[in-house]
Structure formats: structure tokens, C-alpha cells
Design an enzyme around this catalytic site. Sequence first.
Site, mmCIF file in Angstrom:
data_model
loop_
_atom_site.group_PDB
_atom_site.id
_atom_site.type_symbol
_atom_site.label_atom_id
_atom_site.label_comp_id
_atom_site.label_asym_id
_atom_site.label_seq_id
_atom_site.Cartn_x
_atom_site.Cartn_y
_atom_site.Cartn_z
ATOM 1 C CG HIS A 91 22.334 52.157 -30.527
ATOM 2 N ND1 HIS A 91 22.969 50.974 -30.223
ATOM 3 C CD2 HIS A 91 21.424 51.847 -31.480
ATOM 4 C CE1 HIS A 91 22.475 49.998 -30.964
ATOM 5 N NE2 HIS A 91 21.523 50.501 -31.734
ATOM 6 C CE LYS A 135 36.941 52.646 -25.664
ATOM 7 N NZ LYS A 135 35.904 51.622 -25.658
ATOM 8 N NE ARG A 136 31.294 57.284 -31.942
ATOM 9 C CZ ARG A 136 30.583 58.003 -31.069
ATOM 10 N NH1 ARG A 136 30.660 59.325 -31.071
ATOM 11 N NH2 ARG A 136 29.785 57.417 -30.205
ATOM 12 C CE LYS A 154 32.690 56.067 -27.942
ATOM 13 N NZ LYS A 154 32.046 54.870 -27.378
ATOM 14 C CB THR A 183 30.247 45.868 -29.355
ATOM 15 O OG1 THR A 183 30.738 46.881 -30.239
ATOM 16 C CG2 THR A 183 28.729 45.940 -29.294
ATOM 17 C CE LYS A 190 33.209 43.820 -31.730
ATOM 18 N NZ LYS A 190 33.208 45.080 -32.474
#
Length: 817
Positions: free
Chosen positions: A361, A552-553, A558, A662, A666
Site C-alpha cells: 500500500h 485525509k491523514r 499528501k 480511496t 468517494k
Amino acid sequence: MIVPTPTPDLTVDAFTRAFLRELNFGQGVELSASSVNDQYLALARTVRQYLMSRWLETQHRQRESQAKSVAYLSAEFLLGRQLDNALLCTGLEEIADEALRGLDIDLSELRDAEIEPGLGNGGLGRLAACFIDSLSTMSVPSIGYGIRYEYGIFRQTFVDGHQVEQPDTWLELGSPWEFPHPEAAVTVGFGGQTESYTEDGEQRSRWTPAWSVLGMPYNYMVPGYHNGRVSTLRLWSARATRAFDLQIFNSGHYADAVRAQTFAENISKVLYPEDSTPQGKELRLQQQYFFVACSLRNFIEDVLPADFDLHRLPERVMFQLNDTHPVIAVPELMRILVDEKGFGWDEAWEVTQQCFAYTCHTLLPEALEVWPVELLGRLLPRHLEIIYRINDDFLAQVRATYPRDELKARRMSIIAEHPERAVRMAYLATVAGAKVNGVAELHSQLLRDKVLDEFATLWPEKFTNVTNGVTPRRFLRLANPELSRLITDAIGGGWVTDLERLRELEPFVDDPEFTRRFRDVKRRNKLRLAGVLEKRDGLTVDPDSLLDVMVKRLHEYKRQMLKLLHVVTLYDRVTCGELPIEELAPRTIVFGAKAAPGYKMAKDIIWLINSVAATVNADPRVEGRLKVLFPANYNVTLAEKLIPAADLSEQISLAGKEASGTGNMKFALNGALTIGTDDGANVEIRQLVGDENFFLFGLTEPEVTTVVDKGYRPAAYYEANESLRRALDMIASGTFSHGDRHAFEPIVSNLLYQDRFLVLADYQAYLDAQERVDEAYGDEEAWTRSAILNVARTGFFSSDRSIHDYLGRIWGAGPVH
């Protein structure tokens, strides 16, 4: 033969009677004296009754069929609330609502009383939850295995803008969805020593652990959607083998009397304990071995028939390793087969290699787990011996294949030699696994070409791709009921289990009535979110502004900092007079993120986001035009309200760093347009929805490599770009920290002198893309058209499709009808 309990009647009267029976005899209270929690627990147990016969029948059918099962091993399962999903899958939504209204009870109030289990940190856990939902809905024999963390992921609060971690007490008021089975507890050993002995002329090893704990299973039902199937999620809780010493207690040493219990229960106390200390690292490894040892033992001794020939184990199970956390299961299965079942090494290895598959991942080297040999040998001495033997055999194969390349053998070795001797768990999983898969087309390509390239050259047939997906039951049907009704009115209800049918919505982009209703749904979702955030956090949302969401985390790759620099730039342009306020399109920016407790830079970024939000939101010069919100403790429950309301989805990681994502799926499924880099599953989203319905920006992965190889100097971008310079100078000058120039110095210096994830290099391209967003949002009809096409063209991202790919490409299993 099991004769399942008959399913209660699907009538309002029957449901009312069952509810009152649970309230009276389960909770021990009368309706007039019951609390909201009493009513919630009674409702949950009532709904549970409607699942029980299906659950028992599913287990019976799987035992009778002896079909191949999927055992999904994951350290995280981020389930979300269970009540609504159970009501949906049983078809009881309307019946329960009517029954409760007849008792003057508001179903929505009971929904709000449920506390979601915080058994995951982010995408990994949400993906696992989606997959077990799809496995059940598709009638595939399966069982999920994980840990029942007593506190789970921490509950995030903010104090003066700083993240503060609080215990997540999700079990405090009871969990009606779990079934404890103390009689099925498994003993798990740690430490101790190994010894060699001879049996029937063959050299063997024996492990004598120094101490042990009990793994107590808690079963959860995983209902399929309207198919009568209910699969099992089995979570393990650690208990002491001898919890209480009466003699020590009687001597007055009360704390010592329960020391063993406290020590054992630490293993399942909290998700991902802080591992910056040696004790934290040891506890993480204990967690990982604990749950896989329990799970393998459970499958072999309880799921399989008593007389099953373990030489045929690959015919009955595939253990899917969800990231590196469960990889210690590989030497554990070898230990069971060789040391306990009397297998020869080669026959045990042949079985083991067919029973495991590994999903990677990440593309970040630091995220691929590496365990020091000293720690692994001290905690699991027999497993280290087995890993050494596996590595010796593997390196012999490498040297035979590449006879004059000793450096290759060292590079590929499961055992790293520098900076300390350590076991590379991703390498172990790759050597042992029948298949290795990435989770998006780009990620799988980079996995083959860069991360595990030498393994992919040696075993090209092992590597494949399965792009992630999300369950349409929770993240569209439940999270967005109004859009779901609109879709069903247009194309019928079959899309819930066949998401590719959303393609049938495409002709409706030219239907004025449909597009009007679509816009109305989005606005009502914004109003719903506004109510939730007002009640939950005291935050206000303008439903007529563009809702720009980044949840998100919190991790540097990111690039929440890139989003924040955009905010600061907009604020700077207005307050310095460069941009007239009336020309700034109204925009509400919502962040949601947790930082790992020991990740200082991430926690500093959270502080900066909150500090910028406090300044911007208090400034009348941008009132009604620019607002920044950061609700604490983002979780699945909030996501189900936030995602359907979003207009713009921020997916802006540096190209080549995000495995898949993911959340991006969504948002698109719920009618948000994406601004993003060509990274992870963004690539596939853009290809499906079309360039004109996606705001692409930034360096590509090959361009990133070129920039870095040429010697990236972030300060050059700062010097050359006036807007960037002003934005960073505002942060550095103390504008957002009450004049304290040192508050955010670590962030500014990191960006100027390191900027590992090229925030400054992509800054201008990102601002240009955001200007395109403003222009597009100003054309209501065109924006609605793009939003509808995002919904219509992203049915590919169903977790049902992902599971179909796993079944065909990796597991070799199928449904049992």
C-alpha cells in the site's frame, strides 16, 4: 446439522414487540424509564436478531461446501457505524422507523447515539471494511481477522490550535454488535528460547516461550446486501493467562497482583502505539504477531474440519496480507507446519507459498516495515530462525540465477545489514507470496519498476494490479440517500450491487429536470453538513459557497501545505488590495486530518492550519468570501456527511507518492470534481471522467524524478515567484502567530531548504488550476454537467469490482450460492 433460529417477521408489529422485549429483558428497563443509550442498545440487538439466522446459515453453508475461503488479515478495520448498514442490508429501514415512531422514539436520535469503532487510522482500514462488505455481498466464503483495540485510534481535540490526543472510548457504553467467545481463546507465546532435537532421525526445533497471553475472539457480523449472506469479522483481544494472583493480593501488593493482566492487555490496548521508543516498537511487533498467531490457529483448528489434511491447505484458504503488518504470519505458518505438524521443510514451504498473497500500500521506503533482528530474535526466536532459513534458500536461488552479482544478492536479501541487521518485511512477503499486488495502475507499475523492481524481474508472474474500490452501500446508498433516490428514479435500483450501471446516467446530463434535482440534492447535502458541523463543532458553513474539501491523514506527501499556501495567497491578495473582494469567488475550505502522535512536522502543520483559520475567519475583509474550517476528530461518521456535500475534492499528493487513495473515489462518486496530480488512482479517475471534468496540475512522476535528479533547490522557486514569497513571508513573519516569528520556523525552513515533496515546485501550477476551478464554478450548468458525469463514469471504483479482480487474479476463489 445446525437448525438456525427462525428470522423474526418483517412486520412493524413484530419489530415493535422484538424491540420492547430487548428493552425490557435485555436492558432491564421499561420504555418510560429508558435512556437514549438503552433504546439504541435495544434497537441494535433487535436488528441483530434479523441477521442471526442468516449468519448461522452462511457458516453452515461454508462448512458444507468446503469451498476455498479468503482470510483477510489486516491490522485495521475502520468500520463506521453499524446500525444503518445493518438496517439497509436487512431491508428494515422503513419498518424500524415506523415501529419507533409508534413508540414516540426518533430513529435519527438513536443513530447519533452510536459510537463508531475507531479500529483504523485511514485508508487502509476503510479499504479493509469495504472489502469485507463486498465479500459478503458477493457471497464469497471469507473471514476478516484483526485486533479489537480497546481504545482504537485516538480521539483528536485541539487546544490552542495544537492537536491533543484523547483516548477513544468507543466501548464505554457497550458494543451490541460483538459476540465474545472466551471459550475459544488462543494461547500466544513470546520470548524464551529454541532447542534442537532429533525425531525419527530428522533434526527438528522446539520453541519454549518465556511468557504467553490469551487471544479472546470477538465476532462481528458482516451482512451482505439483500442476499441473505452474513460473513464474519473476528477481532482478537489480549488477556493474561493468569490475570490475578490472590496470594500477592493478600500480602497487600495490590498493583503487583494484577500486573500480568495489565501487561497482557497492553497488546490490544491502542491502535499503533507510539513507536519512537524501544518499548513502543516492541509493543507494535507484539500486536502484529499476536493477531496473526490467533488467526492462523483459529482457521486451522476451528474453521477447517478436524481431519483436514494440511497438505491441501491452499485448496481451502488464501491469507491476504493487507500491507506489511501481518507478514509475520509467514514464519508462523511455517512454524506450525514444521514444528507442530511434522512437515518437512520443503513441503511446508510449498504449502506456505500458495497460501499467502501480499498487497503493498505504499511507495515510501520508510513505510515498508523493517524489524531489527535483535528485537525479533528476543521476542520471536523461532520465527527469526525460520526467516533466516527462508532467506538462505532464497539467496541461493538468486545467486544461481545471477552467479556473478553478489551485490544483487545483498540488495534482495530479506535481511538488511545496514544501518543495523533487520528483517525487511515487504521482501519476506514478496518471497513467500503467491502474488504481490499494487492498488492502482500507476502504483503497481512503480512497484514493479522501482520499489520491488529486482523481485519483479526475477518473478514477473507474481506481480499484478488490483485498483482499490469503495463500497457503494455505505459511501453512496447510506451516505447520500437523496442522490441515491435520484439515481434509482432515473435508472432503477440495480446499481447498488452493479455500480457500472451508473453509466446509464450519462444521457441525463442534458435533462433539465434531472440536473435541477441534482443541484438541489447537493445544496441540501450542504445544509445537512452545516447542521452537523454547527452541532458537533460550533462551525458555520455557507451552503452557497464552493465547498473545497481536503480530508485525509496528515502527512507531508499528501501536501496539506500546498492547499494551505493557496489559502494564504488568496488571503494575502485580498488584504493587500491586489484582488478586489467582489472578485473572490465565495469558498469554504474544510480540512480534516489526524497526525501520528510522534510526527512533529505533521502536528506543526495542523497548528498552522488552525492558526491560519483563526486569522482568516476573524478578518472582516474576507467575510462571506473565504472561510477555513478544521473540525477535530475526522472519522467515517463525519465523512458520510462531508463527502456528499463537497463540490471540490483535493487530491494533491506529489506524483509517485500516493499508492491509490480511496477518498478520491468517494468524492467523485458523490458528485465532487477533483483537483489533483497524476498520482495513484487519480490517473484512472481522470481517464474515466475525462480531462474536461478534472482539474489536473503539477509535475508527473517522471518529471518529479528529473527535477530531483538535477538537484532540486526549493529556494529558487521562492525567489522567482512573488506570490509564493509573500505567502511564505506571511507565515514566517508571525501574521498567523500573534507576531511570533519563531512559531512556524520549522515549517518554513523545511519548505525552503528541503521540501522533500516539491510543494514549492508545484505551487504555481496549483494556483493556476484553482483559477480554473473558480471560472468553472461560476458556470452553474457546466459545473453540474461535470459533476453528474463524475458520478456516471466512476462506477469502476466499486469494491465489488476490486474483489472480482482479486478472485480472478490472485485468490482463485469464488462465490458459494
